[in-house]
Design a protein around this motif. Structure first.
Motif, PDB file in Angstrom:
ATOM      1  N   THR A   1       3.939  28.574  57.764  1.00 52.51           N
ATOM      2  CA  THR A   1       3.220  29.669  57.901  1.00 52.51           C
ATOM      3  C   THR A   1       2.064  29.754  56.902  1.00 52.51           C
ATOM      4  N   GLY A   2       2.806  29.890  55.554  1.00 60.04           N
ATOM      5  CA  GLY A   2       1.585  29.873  54.329  1.00 60.04           C
ATOM      6  C   GLY A   2       0.451  28.769  54.450  1.00 60.04           C
TER       7      GLY A   2
ATOM      8  N   LEU B   1      14.587  29.281  57.481  1.00 60.01           N
ATOM      9  CA  LEU B   1      13.714  30.237  57.220  1.00 60.01           C
ATOM     10  C   LEU B   1      12.702  30.069  56.238  1.00 60.01           C
ATOM     11  N   ALA B   2      13.401  29.318  55.085  1.00 57.20           N
ATOM     12  CA  ALA B   2      12.258  29.081  54.024  1.00 57.20           C
ATOM     13  C   ALA B   2      11.320  27.911  54.430  1.00 57.20           C
ATOM     14  N   LYS B   3      11.527  26.985  55.345  1.00 54.93           N
ATOM     15  CA  LYS B   3      10.675  25.813  55.750  1.00 54.93           C
ATOM     16  C   LYS B   3       9.699  26.559  56.645  1.00 54.93           C
ATOM     17  N   LEU B   4       9.979  27.545  57.430  1.00 51.16           N
ATOM     18  CA  LEU B   4       9.239  28.234  58.436  1.00 51.16           C
ATOM     19  C   LEU B   4       8.071  29.032  57.555  1.00 51.16           C
ATOM     20  N   ASP B   5       8.649  29.624  56.532  1.00 50.53           N
ATOM     21  CA  ASP B   5       7.786  30.398  55.757  1.00 50.53           C
ATOM     22  C   ASP B   5       6.856  29.576  55.090  1.00 50.53           C
ATOM     23  N   ARG B   6       7.264  28.316  54.569  1.00 51.32           N
ATOM     24  CA  ARG B   6       6.220  27.518  54.038  1.00 51.32           C
ATOM     25  C   ARG B   6       5.258  27.013  55.090  1.00 51.32           C
TER      26      ARG B   6
ATOM     27  N   PRO C   1       5.164  36.597  61.921  1.00 47.81           N
ATOM     28  CA  PRO C   1       3.979  37.131  62.133  1.00 47.81           C
ATOM     29  C   PRO C   1       2.901  36.279  62.326  1.00 47.81           C
ATOM     30  N   GLU C   2       1.761  36.957  62.966  1.00 47.83           N
ATOM     31  CA  GLU C   2       0.467  36.164  63.348  1.00 47.83           C
ATOM     32  C   GLU C   2      -0.157  35.825  61.829  1.00 47.83           C
ATOM     33  N   PRO C   3      -0.389  34.530  61.771  1.00 47.77           N
ATOM     34  CA  PRO C   3      -1.269  34.236  60.616  1.00 47.77           C
ATOM     35  C   PRO C   3      -2.705  35.043  60.733  1.00 47.77           C
ATOM     36  N   VAL C   4      -2.967  35.328  59.495  1.00 56.01           N
ATOM     37  CA  VAL C   4      -4.271  36.227  59.044  1.00 56.01           C
ATOM     38  C   VAL C   4      -5.086  35.172  58.477  1.00 56.01           C
ATOM     39  N   ALA C   5      -6.305  35.039  59.114  1.00 56.92           N
ATOM     40  CA  ALA C   5      -7.303  34.266  58.473  1.00 56.92           C
ATOM     41  C   ALA C   5      -8.025  34.917  57.090  1.00 56.92           C
ATOM     42  N   PRO C   6      -7.912  34.177  56.321  1.00 58.40           N
ATOM     43  CA  PRO C   6      -8.193  34.545  54.829  1.00 58.40           C
ATOM     44  C   PRO C   6      -9.486  35.207  54.666  1.00 58.40           C
TER      45      PRO C   6
ATOM     46  N   GLN D   1      -2.112  29.363  57.460  1.00 56.21           N
ATOM     47  CA  GLN D   1      -3.036  30.594  56.803  1.00 56.21           C
ATOM     48  C   GLN D   1      -3.982  30.069  55.775  1.00 56.21           C
ATOM     49  N   GLY D   2      -3.580  28.890  54.967  1.00 50.79           N
ATOM     50  CA  GLY D   2      -4.556  28.595  54.048  1.00 50.79           C
ATOM     51  C   GLY D   2      -5.639  27.631  54.528  1.00 50.79           C
ATOM     52  N   SER D   3      -5.289  26.769  55.785  1.00 50.50           N
ATOM     53  CA  SER D   3      -6.036  25.735  56.076  1.00 50.50           C
ATOM     54  C   SER D   3      -6.622  26.103  57.656  1.00 50.50           C
ATOM     55  N   SER D   4      -6.261  27.018  58.354  1.00 51.85           N
ATOM     56  CA  SER D   4      -7.120  27.468  59.588  1.00 51.85           C
ATOM     57  C   SER D   4      -6.727  28.589  60.112  1.00 51.85           C
TER      58      SER D   4
END
Length: 680
Positions: free
Chosen positions: A92-93, A85-90, A156-161, A96-99
């Protein structure tokens, strides 16, 4: 009903338990979690069906070991799942920051399948244990706690910054533009002259034509300078404008070149009579010179209608011409006879500036036939001279037809009213005394300032101002001595002369005091060209004493700047001097002038008297153009330099502290132009 030994029953029940436990593991399909629940048989039921024999203790021990092993595997599964789960969270983050593209998790691993045979150690990974603490060992083994179903893992769906809004600064209120210094008196000004520095120069007129227009422009006027095109100036461009008019009984065509420098329009009149002159601006026959002057005056008047400076012509409204010296004295005549008398350029005016009354444009009266004027205006050229007899005089008619007159100093304006200073025109000037005013010239601090003079950089020279005057002046003096090959000694009084070698400039007075200067152990440096006998005198003075004297025949702008900065005393024994600029340059550089008190020299140099005005004075002056008077003034300066150096430096600093700029003179010229504007 189970049959067989207790060990066989326990083994069967254990396999059934493993299957039940595996069925409780949440299985991932795509993005959703499917939870399969199954009941785990309790240990008590297993024990209830067993035989109450002496073999119960081994069974209990085996069951406890199995229980402990199951709990251990549950803990390992918990840690593994937490790491996943921690790897999946990373991941996902990072997405969100790159695309802004939605992140899709990888497919879940296939569900583990229980082995067919009864392995001694379970190979499945149980779900995380319940939050309450669990005892690993107990004397009495109870049923293992019922595993709680895991909630489905939702990514969760990544949200564009979303970019943070940039706080825009409120627009600053713009201050209203400052009104021009001239206020409502802003005019279109056209200055006309035979030379203009740096393109063409033989004397002070070229400096005036270069500096005064800038001073007027800073006051808000639109300024054009019209001069001949003597050479192919690289910063002047062909306008394509060609104008034809009658000249000396023939039809002449002129062109116009344009340059825009420091807010001023410079218009160069292009014609073959100018292109062939080179540096000999005033050479040629009398007829040739009169032709060039007449052509320049006519071209200057036509330029305001035809040359589009900045895309817009000056026009004839609110127009002011400033004609300089006798070379342009025909301009006010042509303006009146060819235009204003015919209803053209009704609101144009002309101010005539007297730079030197000694040069007037004289010639036989018959030469007036070349000027395209009627009999009335021809008669205005007539003048009877007790020495030369009857002749035509171009400056005379310029003085009469100009709307206002300006002499280049207060003292010279007074001298023009006298027979000696008027050179035969004193009566004409006296008749127009009501429109005459004296205005002292200024200097261009961009060109003449010791703090930014480009010729004082390198070779031992250095820039200086009032704060660094002593050290800077000393360095420049030693550098000048070294450059000229003189003994380097900052304590030797050093005198200089810069100017035209002419009777007017009083060079012969310096020559007559040569032996006295050498006897006083002073150094003397002279720079100039002119009369052949005076050029010979300079060479002779240098040859007689090469350790104390240098005579530079010719002219060098760089050397003029360095002599002004390096010498202690500047000599100006002019017999008459309308204004003079070298004494102004000298005071700006902290060099003390010794002058003959005439014209502009008397207006600009305040004599120093140690017994009367110890806190005033910017130099020394003598009242008669005689060798002994010059020697007396030089003696006072040398004595003060040697015996009272502090007082000498104070005199120099007072000269540097004056405002000698053209801004003050430009304001006075503006007053004259306003008076001419409202004069019919």
């Amino acid at each position: 009903m189970l049959r067989g030994s207790p060990h066989q029953q326990l083994s069967s029940r254990t396999r059934a338990g493993r299957v039940a436990i595996n069925s409780c593991i949440p299985q991932r399909t795509g993005r959703r979690s499917i939870v399969v629940r199954a009941e785990l048989p309790s240990t008590s039921s297993v024990l209830a069906g067993s035989s109450e024999t002496t073999e119960a203790a081994p069974v209990t021990d085996e069951l406890s070991a199995l229980h402990a092993e199951l709990l251990k595997e549950i803990e390992e599964r918990k840690r593994s799942q937490a790491q996943l789960l921690a790897k999946l969270d990373r991941l996902t983050g990072q997405a969100q920051g790159s695309s802004t593209t939605a992140y899709r998790p990888p497919a879940a691993a296939p569900r583990p399948v229980a082995p067919v045979g009864p392995p001694p150690v379970p190979t499945y990974t149980p779900p995380p244990p319940p939050p309450r603490p669990v005892q690993t060992m107990a004397p009495q083994v109870s049923a293992p706690p019922q595993p709680r179903p895991m909630p489905p893992v939702v990514f969760p769906e990544p949200v564009a910054p979303t970019p943070e809004p940039i706080a825009e600064e409120p627009p600053q209120p713009q201050a209203p533009p400052k009104p021009p210094l001239a206020g409502p008196n802003v005019m279109n000004v056209v200055m006309v002259g035979a030379e203009c520095a740096p393109w063409s120069k033989t004397g002070g007129l070229g400096d005036v034509m270069a500096a005064l227009p800038k001073g007027l422009q800073r006051r808000g006027h639109r300024v054009m300078v019209v001069v001949p095109r003597y050479d192919n100036y690289k910063d002047a461009w062909e306008t394509g404008v060609r104008v034809r008019f009658n000249m000396f009984g023939s039809n002449q065509e002129v062109g116009f070149f344009h340059a825009y420098v420091d807010g001023v329009d410079y218009v160069f009149v292009d014609h073959a009579c100018f292109n062939t002159r080179g540096n000999d601006l005033y050479g040629g026959t009398r007829e040739d010179l009169m032709f060039r002057c007449s052509l320049l005056s006519k071209a200057a008047i036509e330029a305001v209608w035809h040359v589009p400076c900045g895309g817009v012509v000056y026009g004839d409204q609110n127009l002011m011409f400033i004609a300089n010296d006798w070379h342009t004295a025909l301009l006010p005549v042509y303006l009146q006879a060819h235009y204003r008398d015919w209803g053209k350029m009704t609101y144009a005016r002309c101010v005539f500036v007297i730079h030197n009354m000694a040069h007037q444009g004289r010639g036989p009266f018959v030469d007036t036939n070349f000027l395209e004027l009627n009999e009335q205006y021809k008669e205005m050229f007539r003048l009877y001279d007790p020495v030369g007899g009857e002749h035509m005089n171009i400056m005379k008619v310029g003085l009469q037809t100009a709307h206002r007159l300006v002499a280049v100093s207060h003292g010279y304006a007074w001298e023009c009213l006298t027979p000696e200073g008027g050179w035969g025109l004193h009566q004409i000037v006296t008749e127009g005394k009501w429109k005459l005013r004296g205005i002292v010239n200024g200097i261009d601090y961009q060109e003449w300032s010791p703090s930014n003079d480009k010729f004082l950089q390198g070779e031992g020279y250095q820039n200086y101002d009032m704060a660094t005057f002593v050290a800077g002046k000393r360095a420049c003096k030693m550098a000048l001595q070294k450059e000229l090959g003189l003994p380097v000694d900052p304590d030797i009084p050093m005198m200089g002369f810069i100017g035209r070698l002419d009777y007017q400039k009083g060079v012969d007075l310096i020559r007559d005091n040569y032996d006295w200067i050498m006897g006083e152990k002073c150094q003397l440096v002279l720079l100039g060209s002119g009369r052949e006998d005076l050029e010979t005198a300079l060479r002779d003075m240098e040859a007689r004493n090469k350790n104390q004297c240098r005579g530079w025949v010719g002219f060098s702008v760089k050397m003029a700047h360095r002599i002004t900065a390096g010498v202690d005393i500047l000599l100006m024994p002019s017999r008459f001097e309308p204004c003079g600029l070298n004494q102004l340059y000298a005071m700006a550089y902290g060099t003390v002038p010794v002058v003959h008190a005439v014209g502009g020299l008397r207006d600009t140099v305040k004599p120093y008297n140690p017994f009367e005005n110890t806190g005033a004075g910017t130099g020394w002056a003598f009242d008669r153009a005689e060798a002994n008077k010059l020697r007396e003034a030089m003696g006072n300066a040398v004595f003060t330099f040697r015996q009272h150096r502090k007082s000498f430096n104070e005199i120099a600093l007072r000269g540097m502290d004056q405002d000698l700029s053209w801004d003050n003179a430009a304001a006075q010229y503006e007053e004259v132009m306003v008076a001419a504007k409202y004069q019919w």
